[in-house]
Design a protein around this motif. Sequence first.
Motif, PDB file in Angstrom:
ATOM      1  N   ILE A 122      74.676  77.571  82.866  1.00 50.90           N
ATOM      2  CA  ILE A 122      75.280  76.542  83.713  1.00 50.90           C
ATOM      3  C   ILE A 122      75.757  77.179  85.007  1.00 50.90           C
ATOM      4  CG2 ILE A 122      77.164  74.857  83.922  1.00 50.90           C
ATOM      5  CD1 ILE A 122      77.126  74.609  80.878  1.00 50.90           C
TER       6      ILE A 122
ATOM      7  N   GLU B  17      70.354  69.162  82.656  1.00 54.06           N
ATOM      8  CA  GLU B  17      71.744  68.747  82.428  1.00 54.06           C
ATOM      9  C   GLU B  17      72.507  68.729  83.758  1.00 54.06           C
ATOM     10  OE1 GLU B  17      72.803  67.730  79.564  1.00 54.06           O
ATOM     11  OE2 GLU B  17      70.986  68.285  78.450  1.00 54.06           O
TER      12      GLU B  17
ATOM     13  N   TYR C  66      76.401  68.159  85.266  1.00 47.11           N
ATOM     14  CA  TYR C  66      77.819  68.024  84.922  1.00 47.11           C
ATOM     15  C   TYR C  66      78.569  67.605  86.191  1.00 47.11           C
ATOM     16  CZ  TYR C  66      76.230  70.467  80.788  1.00 47.11           C
ATOM     17  OH  TYR C  66      75.541  70.814  79.655  1.00 47.11           O
ATOM     18  N   LYS C  67      78.732  66.298  86.329  1.00 46.42           N
ATOM     19  CA  LYS C  67      79.267  65.756  87.572  1.00 46.42           C
ATOM     20  C   LYS C  67      80.732  66.094  87.789  1.00 46.42           C
ATOM     21  CE  LYS C  67      75.968  61.935  87.722  1.00 46.42           C
ATOM     22  NZ  LYS C  67      75.783  60.457  87.762  1.00 46.42           N
ATOM     23  N   ASN C  68      81.458  66.378  86.692  1.00 45.99           N
ATOM     24  CA  ASN C  68      82.895  66.643  86.854  1.00 45.99           C
ATOM     25  C   ASN C  68      83.156  67.901  87.658  1.00 45.99           C
ATOM     26  OD1 ASN C  68      81.801  68.069  84.625  1.00 45.99           O
ATOM     27  ND2 ASN C  68      83.852  68.516  83.872  1.00 45.99           N
ATOM     28  N   ASN C  69      82.240  68.895  87.576  1.00 49.42           N
ATOM     29  CA  ASN C  69      82.443  70.125  88.356  1.00 49.42           C
ATOM     30  C   ASN C  69      81.216  70.493  89.189  1.00 49.42           C
ATOM     31  OD1 ASN C  69      80.786  70.868  86.284  1.00 49.42           O
ATOM     32  ND2 ASN C  69      82.110  72.485  85.481  1.00 49.42           N
TER      33      ASN C  69
ATOM     34  N   THR D 291      78.049  71.025  88.558  1.00 47.50           N
ATOM     35  CA  THR D 291      77.191  72.106  88.079  1.00 47.50           C
ATOM     36  C   THR D 291      75.979  71.536  87.344  1.00 47.50           C
ATOM     37  OG1 THR D 291      78.496  72.324  86.046  1.00 47.50           O
ATOM     38  CG2 THR D 291      79.056  73.798  87.886  1.00 47.50           C
TER      39      THR D 291
END
Length: 212
Positions: A16, A63, A65-68, A70
């Motif tokens: 990631i 994948e 990861y919208k919160n950070n 990445t």
Amino acid sequence: MLEVHPTKHGTGVEFIGTYNDLASLYDTMTKLSMTNIEFLSEDERLLTIIPYDLRHAFQGDREVYKNNLTFGFKTNWITLLYTIACLRHHQNYIPLTKIDLANLLVFEELTEQAMLMYDPRGHAALQPFIGMRINIGTQYTYLAHREAANDFLSMRPGKIRFRMIPKILMRWSAPSPTYTRFCEGVDKYIEESGYSISNIDREIPAEEKIIW
């Protein structure tokens, strides 16, 4: 900074990172996959596998990861270890920048961390195979990797399978009788069919049903 997590069932790892993290690693791997040296051509074919997923990851096709902000991608242990072995070997033929060297060191270190997180006992047995003791640099690199990956992915997921990886790698490397017979079989097929080795592939049915 890249981070890594072993997958739940021990099939491999998920890397990631930010767009820049993954794009930089992709650039380094792509550079090392283009030696234009004939006897490394099957190494280079293998070195298209992870970069393909890397590129699709930072393009947002894996994948996200919208919160950070990445992106992530998964790869199995066999492909990962073969890739590291090829990258190390190709360093002897391609001039690298300090950024390239840093990317490779981080990639290897994260691989070791993931092994240790998943299974310390298995990690101890696998350490000698990180960049070493795997047959690469031959015309059989890509196809032997496919056979090894098929053996691994066909087994029941879990730590017992993870601890079998050294035996699988040794089975598909010289001087194993299995590897020797395999190479002889490939040579015979090439002679009889008239195909070049770059036109031969090996489907891995278990890839369609991976339990990560």
